[in-house]
Design a protein around this motif. Structure first.
Motif, PDB file in Angstrom:
ATOM      1  N   ALA A 116      32.140  31.817  54.815  1.00  0.00           N
ATOM      2  CA  ALA A 116      33.541  32.153  54.546  1.00  0.00           C
ATOM      3  C   ALA A 116      33.839  31.886  53.074  1.00  0.00           C
ATOM      4  O   ALA A 116      33.710  30.747  52.612  1.00  0.00           O
ATOM      5  CB  ALA A 116      34.458  31.326  55.435  1.00  0.00           C
ATOM      6  N   LEU A 117      34.207  32.915  52.338  1.00  0.00           N
ATOM      7  CA  LEU A 117      34.491  32.784  50.907  1.00  0.00           C
ATOM      8  C   LEU A 117      35.992  32.744  50.665  1.00  0.00           C
ATOM      9  O   LEU A 117      36.713  33.672  51.035  1.00  0.00           O
ATOM     10  CB  LEU A 117      33.884  33.964  50.136  1.00  0.00           C
ATOM     11  CG  LEU A 117      34.286  34.078  48.656  1.00  0.00           C
ATOM     12  CD1 LEU A 117      33.821  32.855  47.859  1.00  0.00           C
ATOM     13  CD2 LEU A 117      33.750  35.371  48.043  1.00  0.00           C
ATOM     14  N   THR A 118      36.452  31.666  50.016  1.00  0.00           N
ATOM     15  CA  THR A 118      37.818  31.578  49.512  1.00  0.00           C
ATOM     16  C   THR A 118      37.736  31.635  47.993  1.00  0.00           C
ATOM     17  O   THR A 118      37.228  30.704  47.364  1.00  0.00           O
ATOM     18  CB  THR A 118      38.504  30.267  49.938  1.00  0.00           C
ATOM     19  OG1 THR A 118      38.459  30.146  51.360  1.00  0.00           O
ATOM     20  CG2 THR A 118      39.947  30.237  49.463  1.00  0.00           C
ATOM     21  N   LEU A 119      38.187  32.735  47.412  1.00  0.00           N
ATOM     22  CA  LEU A 119      38.130  32.889  45.970  1.00  0.00           C
ATOM     23  C   LEU A 119      39.549  32.788  45.419  1.00  0.00           C
ATOM     24  O   LEU A 119      40.423  33.570  45.798  1.00  0.00           O
ATOM     25  CB  LEU A 119      37.488  34.217  45.591  1.00  0.00           C
ATOM     26  CG  LEU A 119      37.064  34.307  44.117  1.00  0.00           C
ATOM     27  CD1 LEU A 119      35.772  35.085  43.970  1.00  0.00           C
ATOM     28  CD2 LEU A 119      38.150  34.950  43.255  1.00  0.00           C
ATOM     29  N   LEU A 120      39.762  31.821  44.543  1.00  0.00           N
ATOM     30  CA  LEU A 120      41.079  31.562  43.968  1.00  0.00           C
ATOM     31  C   LEU A 120      41.097  32.013  42.514  1.00  0.00           C
ATOM     32  O   LEU A 120      40.201  31.654  41.737  1.00  0.00           O
ATOM     33  CB  LEU A 120      41.399  30.060  44.042  1.00  0.00           C
ATOM     34  CG  LEU A 120      41.362  29.439  45.444  1.00  0.00           C
ATOM     35  CD1 LEU A 120      41.431  27.917  45.353  1.00  0.00           C
ATOM     36  CD2 LEU A 120      42.501  29.975  46.293  1.00  0.00           C
ATOM     37  N   ARG A 121      42.129  32.786  42.156  1.00  0.00           N
ATOM     38  CA  ARG A 121      42.264  33.270  40.780  1.00  0.00           C
ATOM     39  C   ARG A 121      43.452  32.580  40.119  1.00  0.00           C
ATOM     40  O   ARG A 121      44.593  33.048  40.229  1.00  0.00           O
ATOM     41  CB  ARG A 121      42.499  34.773  40.764  1.00  0.00           C
ATOM     42  CG  ARG A 121      41.337  35.635  41.267  1.00  0.00           C
ATOM     43  CD  ARG A 121      41.830  37.042  41.438  1.00  0.00           C
ATOM     44  NE  ARG A 121      40.784  38.013  41.749  1.00  0.00           N
ATOM     45  CZ  ARG A 121      41.026  39.147  42.378  1.00  0.00           C
ATOM     46  NH1 ARG A 121      42.260  39.440  42.787  1.00  0.00           N
ATOM     47  NH2 ARG A 121      40.046  39.991  42.621  1.00  0.00           N
ATOM     48  N   PRO A 122      43.240  31.477  39.412  1.00  0.00           N
ATOM     49  CA  PRO A 122      44.360  30.826  38.729  1.00  0.00           C
ATOM     50  C   PRO A 122      44.873  31.674  37.570  1.00  0.00           C
ATOM     51  O   PRO A 122      44.153  32.499  37.009  1.00  0.00           O
ATOM     52  CB  PRO A 122      43.750  29.513  38.199  1.00  0.00           C
ATOM     53  CG  PRO A 122      42.435  29.375  38.888  1.00  0.00           C
ATOM     54  CD  PRO A 122      41.982  30.752  39.238  1.00  0.00           C
ATOM     55  N   THR A 123      46.132  31.441  37.238  1.00  0.00           N
ATOM     56  CA  THR A 123      46.705  32.017  36.024  1.00  0.00           C
ATOM     57  C   THR A 123      46.354  31.081  34.857  1.00  0.00           C
ATOM     58  O   THR A 123      45.297  30.464  34.857  1.00  0.00           O
ATOM     59  CB  THR A 123      48.229  32.183  36.178  1.00  0.00           C
ATOM     60  OG1 THR A 123      48.783  30.935  36.642  1.00  0.00           O
ATOM     61  CG2 THR A 123      48.555  33.269  37.184  1.00  0.00           C
ATOM     62  N   LEU A 124      47.205  30.966  33.871  1.00  0.00           N
ATOM     63  CA  LEU A 124      46.955  30.133  32.688  1.00  0.00           C
ATOM     64  C   LEU A 124      46.911  28.657  33.089  1.00  0.00           C
ATOM     65  O   LEU A 124      47.916  28.086  33.504  1.00  0.00           O
ATOM     66  CB  LEU A 124      48.058  30.378  31.663  1.00  0.00           C
ATOM     67  CG  LEU A 124      48.019  29.581  30.370  1.00  0.00           C
ATOM     68  CD1 LEU A 124      46.746  29.867  29.599  1.00  0.00           C
ATOM     69  CD2 LEU A 124      49.238  29.909  29.522  1.00  0.00           C
ATOM     70  N   VAL A 125      45.737  28.021  32.981  1.00  0.00           N
ATOM     71  CA  VAL A 125      45.562  26.633  33.413  1.00  0.00           C
ATOM     72  C   VAL A 125      45.860  25.699  32.240  1.00  0.00           C
ATOM     73  O   VAL A 125      45.367  25.879  31.127  1.00  0.00           O
ATOM     74  CB  VAL A 125      44.134  26.396  33.935  1.00  0.00           C
ATOM     75  CG1 VAL A 125      43.975  24.960  34.422  1.00  0.00           C
ATOM     76  CG2 VAL A 125      43.807  27.377  35.061  1.00  0.00           C
ATOM     77  N   TRP A 126      46.664  24.664  32.506  1.00  0.00           N
ATOM     78  CA  TRP A 126      47.034  23.707  31.465  1.00  0.00           C
ATOM     79  C   TRP A 126      46.957  22.295  32.036  1.00  0.00           C
ATOM     80  O   TRP A 126      46.767  22.095  33.226  1.00  0.00           O
ATOM     81  CB  TRP A 126      48.459  23.980  30.950  1.00  0.00           C
ATOM     82  CG  TRP A 126      49.528  23.778  31.991  1.00  0.00           C
ATOM     83  CD1 TRP A 126      49.858  24.634  33.006  1.00  0.00           C
ATOM     84  CD2 TRP A 126      50.377  22.638  32.143  1.00  0.00           C
ATOM     85  NE1 TRP A 126      50.872  24.108  33.768  1.00  0.00           N
ATOM     86  CE2 TRP A 126      51.211  22.879  33.276  1.00  0.00           C
ATOM     87  CE3 TRP A 126      50.527  21.450  31.446  1.00  0.00           C
ATOM     88  CZ2 TRP A 126      52.176  21.963  33.697  1.00  0.00           C
ATOM     89  CZ3 TRP A 126      51.493  20.548  31.877  1.00  0.00           C
ATOM     90  CH2 TRP A 126      52.302  20.811  32.988  1.00  0.00           C
ATOM     91  N   GLY A 127      47.109  21.303  31.150  1.00  0.00           N
ATOM     92  CA  GLY A 127      47.205  19.919  31.588  1.00  0.00           C
ATOM     93  C   GLY A 127      45.976  19.083  31.281  1.00  0.00           C
ATOM     94  O   GLY A 127      44.953  19.566  30.813  1.00  0.00           O
ATOM     95  N   ARG A 128      46.125  17.762  31.510  1.00  0.00           N
ATOM     96  CA  ARG A 128      45.062  16.775  31.328  1.00  0.00           C
ATOM     97  C   ARG A 128      44.554  16.694  29.891  1.00  0.00           C
ATOM     98  O   ARG A 128      43.454  16.214  29.628  1.00  0.00           O
ATOM     99  CB  ARG A 128      43.908  17.023  32.289  1.00  0.00           C
ATOM    100  CG  ARG A 128      44.280  16.725  33.726  1.00  0.00           C
ATOM    101  CD  ARG A 128      43.116  16.533  34.647  1.00  0.00           C
ATOM    102  NE  ARG A 128      43.574  15.826  35.850  1.00  0.00           N
ATOM    103  CZ  ARG A 128      43.450  14.521  36.051  1.00  0.00           C
ATOM    104  NH1 ARG A 128      42.857  13.767  35.144  1.00  0.00           N
ATOM    105  NH2 ARG A 128      43.916  13.965  37.148  1.00  0.00           N
ATOM    106  N   GLY A 129      45.334  17.193  28.940  1.00  0.00           N
ATOM    107  CA  GLY A 129      44.963  17.091  27.533  1.00  0.00           C
ATOM    108  C   GLY A 129      43.759  17.918  27.144  1.00  0.00           C
ATOM    109  O   GLY A 129      43.191  17.717  26.073  1.00  0.00           O
TER     110      GLY A 129
END
Length: 280
Positions: free
Chosen positions: A126-139
């Protein structure tokens, strides 16, 4: 039981480690330079696309480059019950970019998605593929941090008046939470899901919030687009690339409802703080 994870030393991986719970299986993580031992993580020294022999795992997660992971998975013969991998909404937003490198990135991502989906289907994973948008944070952000660096240096940061395209930045910890949710569900949730952040805002407002957090005292200066381009030409490589500039007035907003319904994720607003933009 164990989870095999690639990319655990990245910004999303940091967030995932911080959110592990006592009920989660132990992790086997692959890294070129494994950090100090952790109680819940066993490190394997290696790197994609050839990390060396790895034991079987109940689930495999990829938090790094999708193409390298897809290549390894194709040839590995691994057949876990579930695979959770990160792609990018760049397959939508950068398809028509004037930057040849960005168009090539889209082709690479699309091919990796197809190859990974085919390999999973062939092995009953079972494949769950997640496409994030602009990732930010954690410096560790390298995109928004570029505007902050310019703001610190110039004090007045010019932006074209048309820079009002919609954005949905997502915190690295929220991406990690989505990965963990997909790993923890009692029954796998297969599918391809866009993963936007919890707030939709205009590009110039996004940059203004970054300046307030990382370059106090710096201000936006909204100028005609030709003047803005002329100013950036003086910065050379230190400025954003042609693809970024072409998208300033384009709406890159995606439907959060499918991933919300599938994984029940919280929706964090875009609220950067000074720790998100360390002075390097």
């Amino acid at each position: 039981m164990q989870w095999l994870v690639f990319g655990l030393t990245g910004m999303v991986g940091e967030g995932l480690r911080a959110q592990l719970s006592p009920g989660d299986p132990p992790l086997l993580a692959v890294s070129r330079q494994p950090p100090a031992d952790e109680e819940r993580v066993r490190w394997h020294s290696g790197a994609l696309p050839a990390p060396g022999p790895l034991p079987a795992a109940d689930a495999i997660a990829s938090l790094g480059p999708l193409d390298a992971f897809a290549h390894w998975f194709e040839v590995s013969g691994a057949a876990p019950a579930r695979v959770v991998a990160l792609g990018s909404t760049s397959v939508h937003g950068k398809a028509g970019s004037p930057d040849p490198a960005e168009r090539e990135l889209v082709r690479t991502l699309e091919a990796a998605e197809r190859r990974l989906a085919a390999a999973c289907a062939g092995r009953g994973c079972a494949l769950t593929l997640l496409r994030p948008t602009l990732v930010w944070g954690r410096g560790r952000d390298r995109n928004l941090a570029r505007w902050v660096a310019l703001g610190r240096r110039l004090r007045w940061l010019p932006l074209p008046r048309t820079a009002r395209g919609l954005r949905q930045p997502i915190h690295a910890d929220d991406v990690a939470a989505a990965v963990l949710a997909a790993l923890r569900t009692p029954v796998p949730v297969p599918g391809l899901f866009d993963l936007p952040g919890g707030e939709t805002l205009a590009y110039d407002e996004m940059v203004a919030r970054c300046l307030r957090a990382g370059a106090p005292g710096a201000r936006l200066l909204r100028v005609p687009a030709p003047l803005f381009r002329a100013g950036l030409a003086l910065l050379g490589r230190r400025g954003p690339g042609p693809g970024v500039l072409a998208r300033l007035d384009q709406d890159l907003a995606y439907d959060r409802a499918p991933v919300q319904a599938a994984l029940g994720l919280p929706a964090r607003p875009f609220s950067p703080t000074p720790v998100d933009f360390p002075d390097r």
